[in-house]
Design an enzyme around this catalytic site. Structure first.
Site, short mmCIF file in Angstrom:
data_model
loop_
_atom_site.label_atom_id
_atom_site.label_comp_id
_atom_site.label_asym_id
_atom_site.label_seq_id
_atom_site.Cartn_x
_atom_site.Cartn_y
_atom_site.Cartn_z
N HIS A 90 -13.17 2.12 4.21
CA HIS A 90 -13.08 0.45 3.07
C HIS A 90 -11.93 0.37 3.03
O HIS A 90 -11.03 1.15 2.69
CB HIS A 90 -14.49 0.47 1.93
CG HIS A 90 -15.81 0.64 2.79
ND1 HIS A 90 -16.31 1.36 3.30
CD2 HIS A 90 -16.48 -1.09 2.80
CE1 HIS A 90 -17.60 0.64 3.46
NE2 HIS A 90 -17.30 -0.64 3.15
N ALA B 26 -2.55 -1.69 2.61
CA ALA B 26 -3.52 -0.89 3.74
C ALA B 26 -3.85 -1.54 4.78
O ALA B 26 -3.90 -0.82 6.08
CB ALA B 26 -4.20 -0.18 2.73
N LYS C 112 -1.77 -2.04 11.94
CA LYS C 112 -1.31 -1.62 13.07
C LYS C 112 -1.51 -0.52 13.77
O LYS C 112 -1.61 -0.06 15.14
CB LYS C 112 0.23 -1.35 12.69
CG LYS C 112 0.71 -1.95 12.54
CD LYS C 112 2.33 -1.86 12.10
CE LYS C 112 3.37 -3.20 11.30
NZ LYS C 112 4.23 -2.33 10.33
N TYR D 194 -16.57 8.78 9.05
CA TYR D 194 -15.98 7.86 7.89
C TYR D 194 -14.87 8.62 6.88
O TYR D 194 -14.86 9.29 6.46
CB TYR D 194 -17.10 7.12 6.45
CG TYR D 194 -16.86 6.53 5.76
CD1 TYR D 194 -16.39 5.23 6.09
CD2 TYR D 194 -16.71 6.77 4.57
CE1 TYR D 194 -15.91 4.66 4.92
CE2 TYR D 194 -16.59 6.41 3.32
CZ TYR D 194 -16.06 5.08 4.12
OH TYR D 194 -15.79 3.96 2.66
N ASP E 189 -2.89 -3.61 6.68
CA ASP E 189 -1.39 -4.01 7.72
C ASP E 189 -1.05 -2.34 7.94
O ASP E 189 -1.06 -2.44 9.59
CB ASP E 189 0.08 -4.56 6.87
CG ASP E 189 0.65 -5.39 6.82
OD1 ASP E 189 -0.64 -6.11 6.97
OD2 ASP E 189 1.63 -6.34 5.98
#
Lengths: 762, 235
Positions: free
Chosen positions: B178, B186, B192, B140, B188
């Site tokens: 998260h 973020a 990507k 995480y 995007d």
């Protein structure tokens, strides 16, 4: 100790004589316990109980085991029983040397030599004491005697050459060195070593010093291939050529040196123009820019040579590269340029333009170039630079704005926080500055430099405990930082600490530190002792001579001057207060305080005093513990150093004769002509008060030379006029000299500015 | 266009590079020439040209981006970076844990300036609930951020690549994190890099608006050659 010979024990019975030989052997092997046992054994024979040399040897052995008093007793007894023994005298001398009483030691060696005039060991010890005390004539003679005794050993001739050099007999020194060099000259090239190179270079140095440049050039050319340290050889040759007016040869060597190290400004300064391929320094630098593009100096020198638009273009390029690379020291790098006010303005204008352009560039990076052409950090470094520039202009408001912008841009740049602290310091906000520095420090707690800066800023703000806590992160564990730093001869700390203590009127503790600084300087002088033998053995003669010269004026160092000024100021303050009773703390005279406030302040002071006292007691206990540990370690290593008087703050704060104490600190500075107004001012005040007017007048002359427009001079001149009558009691020559000197500064200029008297400045 | 072709053939002959490179280069070259033909001047729209003047070499300044370890000596840097970058504040426990995190937490440096940080932890088993979570050991990302002036310099990518490589090495099957629902940039960036939104956590944040967050996940496909997979992720 090979020199402690075996005769003279003829008075010993054969068995004891054999034992005495063993005693010497054990001593030489540093087996002191065994040696002591043997000595006792010899002395237990009633026939040998008064044997002088055995007693002396026993004493010497005891001294190495740290039993100083018994040692002296035994050696003196031994000497009494055998006054004609060189062994006893030699041992007595060694004992004195161990206690740093070099003068006494010297007398003992001279006595010893009366009974054994060619004893090499004693001669050597005598020479060491002589050079330590700078008895240069005696040193030269002793060195000659040694060399004459062993003419084949070249190190003795080398030492004799040094002695002649120090005595100023340069041409003879050169000749001795020549003989010495011949003795050392290797048969084959591949046998040549660094030592031989040193001989050649030292001879060269002697030639240059005596002004025989032609000879020096010839010498340096003939033996060039034997020298390892080519750099000093070439640099010296340049010096010779320049002295001879042969600029062509000098230039050609300098060009080579510049290619080797293009960042040494001194080389550029020594060039004579025109030279091959360049008519001026400017042209020369432009050529170098192409030839050695990574060198900085060829880009930096044109900044000092050009003006106006030409300067603008060049400095802009220089700055642009610096900002893009992110050089934290860029501002200091070009600081010299700011001496010209217009240039300083141009730099700022160009920096602001670069700021605008890089903002635009970063806002719309051109599609085809990589984004690295103007790195993202460029703006940060421009802000940082602008902050420094505004700070230099004393425009702290704007400086602060820029540094805040830098911090906002990249909040992890430690330098920016440091600089913010510096601006705060310049604004006089010492507490804030210390806090800011502490923040800077918290970003990189492994950085020793920032750690010490933080400690310094805290001391400036009189935060003793916090400074101690911060500094202890880098000092030895288990010892208080303040003690550890003093032990390590950390002068900046001791000075800052002494200043802070003086500010809060803890004079005693401040003086303790200042006396410690004085002792450190004594230690530095004492530390030479080991080098006299060592440097000659290792043939590092050039640095040895440099060391001797440095030691001769070691107290010219700024740390000593600062300490002496501070100490004298404190003593002057104390002497102003005396002879009042001990409870007088100056509060009664202060009309701005009410009775209640005074009481409060007194309570506070009392508490502080009590606390200081407690701390001191603890400190002493710790010190004692440390001393015993040290003593254990050193036990049979070397004789314990002479015990120095303890520095007790309470005692120091109540000196019997504060003026004498002040002049104790200032005396070494009188002959050194210290170029510091503050220093001369304190000398003036101290010696004026002491009634030593000749010294005071001399200090006044120096003050006038250093800062003719200083406001305090008026008052001082008036003070001098008042004492002029007393000159009549002095010898004629002195009186005339003083009156003349005084006339030159006082009567010519008007004795004005009376209101800026020195009494208020305290 | 004859000029272009001439240049192209010249390149092919003289450099002898692989065809693929040639094609890439010739595209760039073409566009330069095209601009040249349009404007008549080659560097008219380069603010950079203004910036440097002319006499300096080298024109390009080397920029180095790299990751470095977090120690007790520079922990404060991480703290300050996170304070500036994220609207959420983290407690001391968070930072003290980083000292033991090893490769799970790194500082990012841009020419020796600390400009970003990434902090991860193994996903706690308690958080593993029903699907859509994938099985296995998961990592995480607690924070991954870079100072605003240093964005678009591949520093985020550098940190993410590090995390993905770590996953390969330590055998994690997925990475989760998260993102606040309105944080387009973020989202995007992670999309990507191969992340997918797998759920929405309502009222995830306590003190900031909007309080909702997306939970993103990227599955890790174990490969022998971990390099190629991270490169793909970065692309």
């Amino acid at each position: 100790m090979t020199g402690v010979a075996e005769n003279h024990n003829s008075t010993l019975p054969p068995k004891e004589a054999a034992l005495f030989k063993r005693l010497l052997k054990m001593y030489e092997q540093k087996q002191y316990k065994t040696a002591l046992k043997i000595a006792k054994q010899i002395l237990s024979n009633p026939k040998a109980a008064d044997h002088g040399e055995t007693l002396a040897m026993k004493g010497l052995t005891l001294s190495y085991m740290g039993r100083k008093e018994e040692a002296y007793e035994d050696v003196r007894r031994g000497l009494k029983h055998d006054l004609k023994s060189y062994v006893c005298w030699h041992i007595y001398g060694l004992l004195q040397k161990g206690d740093k009483k070099y003068e006494e030691a010297m007398k003992c060696y001279v006595n010893a030599l009366k009974f054994d005039k060619d004893n090499l060991q004693i001669l050597r010890d005598l020479a060491t004491s002589q050079i330590q005390l700078r008895d240069l004539e005696g040193f030269r003679d002793t060195r000659y005697r040694i060399a004459a005794l062993r003419p084949s050993q070249r190190s003795h001739w080398l030492a004799y050459a040094v002695a002649l050099h120090l005595q100023g007999e340069l041409s003879l020194a050169v000749r001795v060195m020549e003989e010495c060099r011949k003795l050392a000259h290797p048969e084959r090239m591949d046998e040549c070593d660094v030592e031989y190179g040193e001989y050649i270079l030292y001879q060269l140095e002697l030639m240059v010093e005596s002004g025989s440049y032609n000879e020096a050039v010839e010498h340096s050319l003939r033996y060039e291939s034997y020298v390892y340290d080519q750099l000093s050889l070439l640099e010296t040759r340049v010096k010779c050529y320049l002295a001879l007016g042969n600029s062509k040869e000098a230039n050609s060597i300098l060009s080579g040196l510049i290619t080797r190290n293009p960042e040494n400004w001194a080389y550029y300064r020594q060039l004579t123009f025109p030279l091959d391929g360049a008519n001026s320094l400017m042209e020369f630098c432009l050529e170098l820019q192409k030839a050695i593009p990574h060198a900085k100096t060829p880009f930096k020198i044109p900044l000092t040579l050009t003006e106006g638009d030409e300067f603008r273009r060049r400095v802009r390029n220089y700055l642009a590269l610096g900002f893009r690379k992110g050089l934290p020291a860029l501002f200091n790098d070009i600081k010299k340029v700011f001496e010209v006010p217009e240039k300083s303005d141009i730099v700022e204008e160009e920096t602001l333009r670069l700021l605008e352009e890089s903002r635009q560039y970063i806002a719309n990076p051109p599609p085809l170039n990589g984004p690295d052409e103007v790195p993202a950090s460029t703006i940060l470094w421009i802000y940082y630079f602008l902050a420094q520039h505004r700070d230099m202009k004393k425009d702290y408001q704007r400086a602060m704005e820029y540094v805040e912008m830098a911090i906002e841009h990249t909040p992890t740049l430690v330098e920016a926080y440091c600089f913010k602290a510096k601006i705060l310091k310049h604004m006089g906000k010492l507490q804030d500055a210390a806090n800011c520095m502490e923040e800077a420090q918290s970003f990189d707690t492994s950085d020793r430099f920032i750690n010490y800066k933080t400690g310094k800023y805290m001391l400036r703000a009189n935060m003793f405990d916090r400074a101690e806590a911060i500094l202890s992160r880098f000092t030895r564990e288990g010892v208080k930082a303040s003690e550890s730093l003093c032990d390590m001869q950390c002068f900046w700390y001791m000075i800052e600490s002494a200043r802070a203590l003086k500010r809060v009127n803890r004079f005693g503790e401040s003086l303790r530190l200042l006396h410690l600084i004085d002792r450190h300087f004594m230690d530095i002088v004492d530390d030479q002792l080991d080098f006299h033998a060592y440097c000659l053995r290792k043939s590092t003669i050039r640095s040895y001579v440099a060391l001797l010269r440095m030691e001769d004026s070691v107290r010219i160092h700024k740390f000593y001057v600062q300490a002496a000024v501070l100490a004298a100021e404190i003593y002057l303050q104390i002497s102003d207060k005396q002879p009042n009773d001990s409870d007088d703390d100056g509060l009664d005279k202060d009309p701005s305080l009410s009775a209640a406030e005074k009481k409060k302040l007194r309570n506070k002071q009392r508490k502080a005093k009590k606390k200081a006292e407690e701390e001191r007691v603890q400190q002493e206990a710790a010190d004692k513990a440390k001393v015993t540990v040290k003593a254990k370690v050193k036990d049979d290593d070397e004789p314990a150093a002479a015990q120095k008087e303890d520095l007790v703050p309470e005692k120091l704060a109540r000196p019997d004769d504060p003026l004498e104490q002040a002049s104790y600190f200032l005396r070494p500075l009188l002959s050194l002509d210290i170029p510091s107004f503050d220093c001369q001012r304190v000398i003036f005040e101290t010696y004026h008060k002491k009634g030593k007017y000749a010294v005071a007048v001399q200090a006044l002359l120096r003050m006038v030379a250093l800062d003719p427009s200083n406001g305090k001079l008026g008052e001082y001149k008036r003070m001098c006029l008042e004492i002029e009558d007393t000159f009549n009691t002095m010898p004629d020559a002195v009186r005339d000299g003083l009156q003349q000197a005084l006339a030159s500064v006082v009567h010519s200029g008007e004795a004005s500015n009376f209101q800026n008297g020195f009494s208020e400045d305290r | 266009m004859t000029l272009c072709i001439f240049l192209l053939s010249n390149l092919t002959v003289s450099l002898g590079l692989r065809w693929i490179t040639i094609v890439e280069r010739s595209m760039a070259l073409l566009s330069i020439i095209f601009r040249f033909l349009l404007s008549g001047r080659l560097i008219v729209d380069f603010p950079g040209g203004l910036f440097f003047g002319n006499s300096f070499s080298p024109k390009m300044v080397q920029v180095q981006t790299e990751l470095g370890g977090i120690t007790k000596h520079n922990l404060k840097m991480v703290k300050r970076l996170n304070q500036v970058i994220f609207p959420v504040s983290y407690n001391d426990q968070f930072y003290n844990d980083l000292l033991k995190a090893g490769d799970m937490a790194k500082l990012a440096f841009y020419n020796d300036l600390a400009v970003g940080a990434v902090c991860c932890r193994p996903e706690t088993p308690a958080a593993v609930t029903a699907p859509p979570f994938s099985e296995g050991k998961r990592l995480y990302i607690m924070t991954l951020g870079c100072l605003a002036p240093y964005r678009r310099h591949k520093i985020g990518t550098l940190m993410l690549e590090h995390v993905l490589a770590l996953c390969q090495k330590e055998g994690y099957t997925a990475v989760t994190l998260h993102v606040q629902v309105n944080n387009e940039a973020a989202l995007d960036f992670y999309k990507k890099s191969g992340f997918e939104v797998i759920s929405k956590s309502d009222q995830y944040y306590k003190r900031i608006e909007p309080a909702d967050a997306f939970l993103l996940e990227k599955k890790i496909v174990p490969t022998k050659n971990s390099d190629s997979s991270t490169n793909k992720a970065a692309a």
